[in-house]
Design a protein around this motif. Structure first.
Motif, PDB file in Angstrom:
ATOM      1  N   GLU A   1       0.853  -1.175   0.000  1.00 31.46           N
ATOM      2  CA  GLU A   1       0.000   0.000   0.000  1.00 31.46           C
ATOM      3  C   GLU A   1       0.894   1.231   0.000  1.00 31.46           C
ATOM      4  OE1 GLU A   1      -2.588   1.584  -1.045  1.00 31.46           O
ATOM      5  OE2 GLU A   1      -3.927   0.178   0.013  1.00 31.46           O
TER       6      GLU A   1
ATOM      7  N   THR B   1      -5.258   5.669  -0.772  1.00 28.23           N
ATOM      8  CA  THR B   1      -4.808   4.329  -1.136  1.00 28.23           C
ATOM      9  C   THR B   1      -4.248   4.330  -2.558  1.00 28.23           C
ATOM     10  OG1 THR B   1      -6.982   3.755  -2.019  1.00 28.23           O
ATOM     11  CG2 THR B   1      -6.576   3.278   0.320  1.00 28.23           C
TER      12      THR B   1
ATOM     13  N   ALA C   1      -7.018   4.738  -4.933  1.00 33.79           N
ATOM     14  CA  ALA C   1      -7.460   6.127  -5.062  1.00 33.79           C
ATOM     15  C   ALA C   1      -6.610   6.872  -6.088  1.00 33.79           C
ATOM     16  CB  ALA C   1      -7.386   6.820  -3.703  1.00 33.79           C
TER      17      ALA C   1
ATOM     18  N   SER D   1     -14.114  12.465   0.307  1.00 30.61           N
ATOM     19  CA  SER D   1     -13.410  11.187   0.410  1.00 30.61           C
ATOM     20  C   SER D   1     -13.771  10.470   1.709  1.00 30.61           C
ATOM     21  CB  SER D   1     -11.895  11.410   0.354  1.00 30.61           C
ATOM     22  OG  SER D   1     -11.207  10.187   0.444  1.00 30.61           O
TER      23      SER D   1
ATOM     24  N   VAL E   1     -11.176   5.200   5.749  1.00 27.20           N
ATOM     25  CA  VAL E   1     -11.205   3.734   5.812  1.00 27.20           C
ATOM     26  C   VAL E   1     -11.187   3.340   7.286  1.00 27.20           C
ATOM     27  CG1 VAL E   1     -10.044   1.598   5.168  1.00 27.20           C
ATOM     28  CG2 VAL E   1      -9.992   3.573   3.609  1.00 27.20           C
TER      29      VAL E   1
ATOM     30  N   ASP F   1     -10.177   6.910   0.730  1.00 25.32           N
ATOM     31  CA  ASP F   1     -10.370   6.118  -0.492  1.00 25.32           C
ATOM     32  C   ASP F   1     -10.404   6.945  -1.766  1.00 25.32           C
ATOM     33  OD1 ASP F   1     -12.847   7.355  -0.378  1.00 25.32           O
ATOM     34  OD2 ASP F   1     -14.016   5.495  -0.414  1.00 25.32           O
ATOM     35  N   GLN F   2     -10.190   8.266  -1.655  1.00 25.72           N
ATOM     36  CA  GLN F   2     -10.106   9.114  -2.848  1.00 25.72           C
ATOM     37  C   GLN F   2      -9.016  10.166  -2.637  1.00 25.72           C
ATOM     38  OE1 GLN F   2     -13.758  10.800  -4.562  1.00 25.72           O
ATOM     39  NE2 GLN F   2     -14.959   9.449  -3.242  1.00 25.72           N
TER      40      GLN F   2
END
Length: 303
Positions: A177, A208, A211, A277, A280, A297-298
């Protein structure tokens, strides 16, 4: 007769005074509490009984047996492994603060303890107290003659890596990641900006890899090298808040200033979102020496 009776009562009162038990010190209170059996053994093994029996006063943030058992399980240890740890005294000392701090006096922020590394207190919207973003204070104000005990639901440990080091290490994990985040920081020359120690306080909302891939598709580019450098730098700065904000410190509707001058992020707690966004949930409060990472996540684009 009256004189004899008065003397008799006086003697009884003196006997009662002599029988008044001495208040117990921190070590004695912990030794006598069935919820602290492992902690009691650890204090003895670490040779801290004398120090914690001293004048003090001290405030002990004490993990109970269930907390220590959870820590042992999560780190693939045994009780013997913990008790034989060469750093056991430092681990325990990290939980001890000089002075007697009652629950009503606890405030959010950095706290100095008996080690050289601070821990960080957060107070969530419901008023619950958390330490380092992952440990809750579940009972308070257990008094001793030389201090006070607050019970924790997990062991607290200081972070050992910076935000940059955590991100780089994640790129080579079994499930990699932050490969794109590290590449973007490197190209923009911002790796040093997210490196540092406890004197630095940053919060990074880290997109991420998925993303970033979505961003590349939106921009019609193949990767970070194809993005205008000024735009890339601005986007990355927009993800960094110059304060150490654990998830428990966030408040709904709050505006968080960023490293991008004049630009702020907006918190939506019910939606668990920063701007548009989503946070998580399983990747919040990744604690670093110089701050904290929350995964999103964005990629967030400034206006």
């Amino acid at each position: 007769m009256a004189l004899m009776v008065m003397v008799g009562f006086t003697s009884c009162d003196d006997d009662d005074d002599d029988m008044t038990p001495e208040p117990e010190n921190l070590v004695e209170v912990i030794d006598g509490d069935p919820d602290f059996m492992i902690l009691s053994s650890a204090i003895a093994e670490a040779g801290l009984e004398g120090a914690l029996s001293g004048t003090g006063p001290f405030t002990v943030f004490a993990p109970n047996d269930a907390a220590i058992e959870a820590y042992i399980l999560n780190n693939s240890l045994t009780p013997a492994d913990l008790l034989s740890n060469a750093e056991l005294a430092d681990i325990l000392s990290y939980h001890v603060v000089s002075g007697s701090v009652m629950a009503a006096d606890v405030t959010a922020g950095s706290v100095s303890n008996l080690t050289s590394d601070p821990f960080f207190v957060s107070i969530d919207p419901s008023g619950s107290v958390w330490i380092n973003g992952n440990t809750e204070v579940i009972a308070t104000d257990q008094m001793a003659s030389n201090g006070v005990i607050h019970t924790l639901d997990y062991i607290i440990t200081p972070p050992t890596q910076s935000i940059a080091e955590i991100a780089v290490e994640s790129t080579t994990a079994a499930t990699p990641e932050f490969t794109q985040l590290v590449a973007a920081l490197t190209r923009a020359g911002l790796v040093d900006a997210v490196s540092g120690g406890f004197e630095d306080n940053l919060t990074v909302f880290a997109p991420t890899d998925a993303a970033f891939e979505a961003l590349y598709e939106t921009l019609g580019v193949d990767g970070v090298d194809d993005i205008d450098l000024d735009l890339l730098t601005s986007v990355l700065q927009y993800h960094v808040v110059p304060s150490r904000a654990f998830s428990q410190d966030l408040r709904d509707g709050a505006s968080l200033p960023t490293l991008l001058e004049g630009e702020s992020l907006t918190v939506d707690l019910p939606g668990l979102m920063i701007n548009e966004s989503s946070l998580v949930p399983s990747m919040l409060n990744i604690h670093a020496t110089n701050g904290v990472i929350h995964v999103i996540d964005q990629v967030i684009i400034p206006e």
